[in-house]
Scaffold this motif. Sequence first.
Motif, mmCIF file in Angstrom:
data_model
loop_
_atom_site.group_PDB
_atom_site.id
_atom_site.type_symbol
_atom_site.label_atom_id
_atom_site.label_comp_id
_atom_site.label_asym_id
_atom_site.label_seq_id
_atom_site.Cartn_x
_atom_site.Cartn_y
_atom_site.Cartn_z
ATOM 1 N N ARG A 464 -8.341 42.903 -32.747
ATOM 2 C CA ARG A 464 -9.003 42.331 -31.574
ATOM 3 C C ARG A 464 -8.462 40.932 -31.304
ATOM 4 O O ARG A 464 -8.144 40.181 -32.222
ATOM 5 C CB ARG A 464 -10.519 42.252 -31.797
ATOM 6 N N GLU A 465 -8.392 40.625 -30.019
ATOM 7 C CA GLU A 465 -7.970 39.277 -29.679
ATOM 8 C C GLU A 465 -9.058 38.284 -30.073
ATOM 9 O O GLU A 465 -10.213 38.660 -30.342
ATOM 10 C CB GLU A 465 -7.651 39.182 -28.189
ATOM 11 N N ASN A 466 -8.659 37.045 -30.148
ATOM 12 C CA ASN A 466 -9.543 35.942 -30.533
ATOM 13 C C ASN A 466 -10.017 36.099 -31.975
ATOM 14 O O ASN A 466 -11.098 35.641 -32.349
ATOM 15 C CB ASN A 466 -10.768 35.850 -29.603
ATOM 16 N N TYR A 513 3.073 34.471 -35.920
ATOM 17 C CA TYR A 513 1.818 35.160 -35.616
ATOM 18 C C TYR A 513 1.171 35.756 -36.866
ATOM 19 O O TYR A 513 -0.036 35.689 -37.041
ATOM 20 C CB TYR A 513 2.074 36.294 -34.600
ATOM 21 N N LEU A 529 -5.152 35.702 -31.819
ATOM 22 C CA LEU A 529 -4.299 36.434 -30.888
ATOM 23 C C LEU A 529 -4.964 36.488 -29.515
ATOM 24 O O LEU A 529 -6.188 36.635 -29.417
ATOM 25 C CB LEU A 529 -4.047 37.854 -31.413
ATOM 26 N N ASP A 530 -4.147 36.371 -28.496
ATOM 27 C CA ASP A 530 -4.646 36.401 -27.121
ATOM 28 C C ASP A 530 -4.020 37.593 -26.421
ATOM 29 O O ASP A 530 -2.799 37.672 -26.257
ATOM 30 C CB ASP A 530 -4.273 35.088 -26.395
ATOM 31 N N TYR A 531 -4.849 38.528 -26.034
ATOM 32 C CA TYR A 531 -4.352 39.746 -25.396
ATOM 33 C C TYR A 531 -3.625 39.422 -24.094
ATOM 34 O O TYR A 531 -2.644 40.078 -23.752
ATOM 35 C CB TYR A 531 -5.520 40.700 -25.130
ATOM 36 N N GLN A 535 0.391 41.561 -26.001
ATOM 37 C CA GLN A 535 -0.300 42.841 -26.166
ATOM 38 C C GLN A 535 0.225 43.620 -27.368
ATOM 39 O O GLN A 535 -0.540 44.246 -28.077
ATOM 40 C CB GLN A 535 -0.133 43.720 -24.905
ATOM 41 N N VAL A 561 -2.769 44.387 -29.836
ATOM 42 C CA VAL A 561 -3.904 43.482 -29.641
ATOM 43 C C VAL A 561 -4.897 44.178 -28.723
ATOM 44 O O VAL A 561 -4.554 44.588 -27.605
ATOM 45 C CB VAL A 561 -3.436 42.141 -29.047
ATOM 46 N N ASP A 563 -8.062 44.235 -26.353
ATOM 47 C CA ASP A 563 -8.641 43.273 -25.414
ATOM 48 C C ASP A 563 -10.121 43.055 -25.696
ATOM 49 O O ASP A 563 -10.866 43.981 -26.017
ATOM 50 C CB ASP A 563 -8.450 43.786 -23.988
ATOM 51 N N ASP A 619 -8.678 40.768 -17.911
ATOM 52 C CA ASP A 619 -8.807 41.672 -19.046
ATOM 53 C C ASP A 619 -8.297 43.054 -18.652
ATOM 54 O O ASP A 619 -7.758 43.252 -17.566
ATOM 55 C CB ASP A 619 -10.267 41.747 -19.504
#
Length: 872
Positions: A464-466, A513, A529-531, A535, A561, A563, A619
């Motif tokens: 998951r992102e964040n 990363y 991680l930022d979607y 990705q 990743v 969202d 998103d």
Amino acid sequence: MGTCGPPRQCWGLVVLVLQAAWALGGGQVRYSVPEEAKAGTVVGRLAQDLGLEAGEPEARRLRLVAQGRRASVEVSGASGALVVSSRLDREELCGKSAPCALRLEVLVERPLRVFHVELEVTDINDNAPLFPAARKNLSIAEFTTLPGSRFPLEGASDADIGANAQLSYTLSPSEHFSLDVQKTEEDGESLFLVLTKALDRETMAVHRLVVTASDGGRPALTGTVELVISVLDANDNAPQFNQSVYKVQLPENTDRGTLVIRVNATDLDEGTNRNISYSLQHLFPKDGKDVFGIDRNSGEIRLRGDIDFEDVGLYRLQVDAADQGNPPLSGHCKVVVDVLDVNDNAPEVWVTSLSVPVPEDAVAGTVVALLSVSDRDSGANGRVRCAVWPASPFGLVATFAGSYSLVLREALDRERVSEYEVEVRAEDGGSPPLRASRGVRVPVSDVNDNAPSFAQAVYTVLARENNAAGAELARLWARDPDEAGNGRVSYSVAEGVVGGASSGVARRPASSYVSVDAESGRLWALQPLDYEELQVLQFEVRAVDAGEPPLCGNATVQLFVVDENDNAPALLPLAGGGPGVGAPVSAAPGPGSGALWAWAAWGAPAGQVVAKIRAVDADSGYNAWLRYELWEPRGKGPFRVGLYSGEVSTARALEEADGPRQRLVIVVRDHGEPARSATATLSVSLVEGAEAALAAAGSSSSSSLSGAGLRPAEGGASAVSATNVWLVVAICAVSSLFLLAVVLYGASRWAPRAAVLSGPGPATLVCASEVGSWSYSQRQSRSLCVADGAGKSDLMVFSPNFPPPPPPGPAAKETQPEPPALLDTVSGPPFLGPSSALSRPTPPSRPRPGQAVVGAGLGPRGRAGGGCLAGA
């Protein structure tokens, strides 16, 4: 070297040494040394004869392997010479056997080799003839004993052999007696005292004679026995045997008490002079007195002890038959007992040298062990056959009589078999055969011949992102069947690059990363991680063992990743409607709320589209699936909003009672958890039909940032003129944008792809549904939809562009075309082509981040357990 005696013996020793040097070319070294040689006597230059250079005997550990009896020679470590270490007694070593040859095994290490040395111990005349007794008593009757009568004597024995054991006998001077020596092949040598002249007791009652035995040595040695002859009267007939020599064959496993033979003697006298008693004397060997016994009355000879062919193969016995006359007379015969060999000794196997452990990369033919096999039996009973059991990569090679080498015949693999229990079985040729065995444990040492191997070539991981920095993403494990350092695996992330000119994001290494723990293989994130930025992240994890040289294996990790709903919907400028639709204005397009306005004509029928609310969510998937709700006014108002299309249309015909203006509050929500929303305020002015048409024309050429619509009553002719100008400008602008879009599209089609399969920016997942329309993303991307059920595991592809505003004219009603066929999940990269806006989006299934998805690998397949050298 010590002295060797007379010149002839020295010449013989030189000849024997030359013969030993000549025999070296045949694979066997022969030396000769006289017995009783002093300790330290040099037998031969063994190292030189074996072809070793100076210093090699000590470096390569030249040594003897003693077998059976104690060795009386040794190898000098410094010179490599074969020297006498202790007393050499040929008679002790070989008895009467000739020649006396000792077979020695010589080992040389690094590399391991075996040589066979034959050492002949020559005889010297060191044993004098020896009679059984120092004194012999005889009784001979006067007159009745005629001249020519023969009396057997026990001859002397000499432990030497050859000329040193050839005996000759002499008798002290006597007018009544002489010696006679007879030699036969069957009986050997017999010594007799011969009466040459009748005896007269009254003249001489006792005769004392000396028999001297001389051997053939130089100088000759002698032995003597004294003969004491008593002259008797009367009894003039001695007992006589029917055979002078009896021959008997007796198996060596004969039980005690067994009858060997019965001898019989007769006497021509009468009365007590005819009564005979028997006695037994052991001629050979001297220490066999307890083996045989005789019945004094019957003459039966029986076995009293155990006989062993391997110890004594032949017995010579003398039987005396004495009468009871006065004086008594006696007769004599010989009994020769030939002991027959029986297969009563099992073979013996012993290991003389063992070289373990064996490396698993050892070549065929490597010598693992040296073995010696012997059997004390003779003939077929002593012939031994050897084999290795069970079937294994080892075999036996005969190197010499009774010597074998255990050699490697097949390639070894420690990972398959780490240790062998080899049994060497020996079987003789007897009937029934006897067997023996010797176990040899052969461990196999490890060689770094196996590279680390991952269980999968491609690992697919969802995150998951964040996520928090340091969060564990997955655990990788590579198997290396080697042991110790060869099987100790360390992990690292291969340097790959993410981003580039084509993605619009600065190039960054994959190790910025993620990171992998070198010992445990735990994969963890270095940063959140930022979607919307990234990705898919594809990189390689390398597993390297600690062998020499090190081997490695690779596996490809594809990190998807997932969202999170961290972006609220963003409002866009309104699209122009058809006739009767006012010009919309968005004061502040983007997330949050926005003030918009439009015109509607009086008397517009139900279903007339007034405006279209447009919004986009950065998103993807559920989080970007938008729905539009009319928040105010509640109840039965004159307008309605399409749930998924955002089109504002009339719910009924507009009337004057609805007032000159309607204020609509529209809420745009996504389907995330929790849901995020944006609010749009739309002011709809109700005007006459002609005014609405002019307003629509004017709004199409006015700036969206003007903040107010122009009414026809206020503009007049100037408004019509301005409208024409803006129409021309708008057409030119649209044409320019179209050409620019074509150029950019061609450049993107021919631009090279990034080496690492990843792309920054948001990705919207679109799925089909029975209601609603498509959602659009800001960029072209892709995402993976992992479903709880079997029918939702699909890959979706959608357009990176915003939908163009609808052309002026009558607003079409909301339609529901059939949904397109969904793309099936594939193992390689999917086609990321553009797609048109479709209706009926299906809510996507929610993925499960933080776990590897087996078998869903996207992108090029990685290598697992490639067996590559480290750094290759």
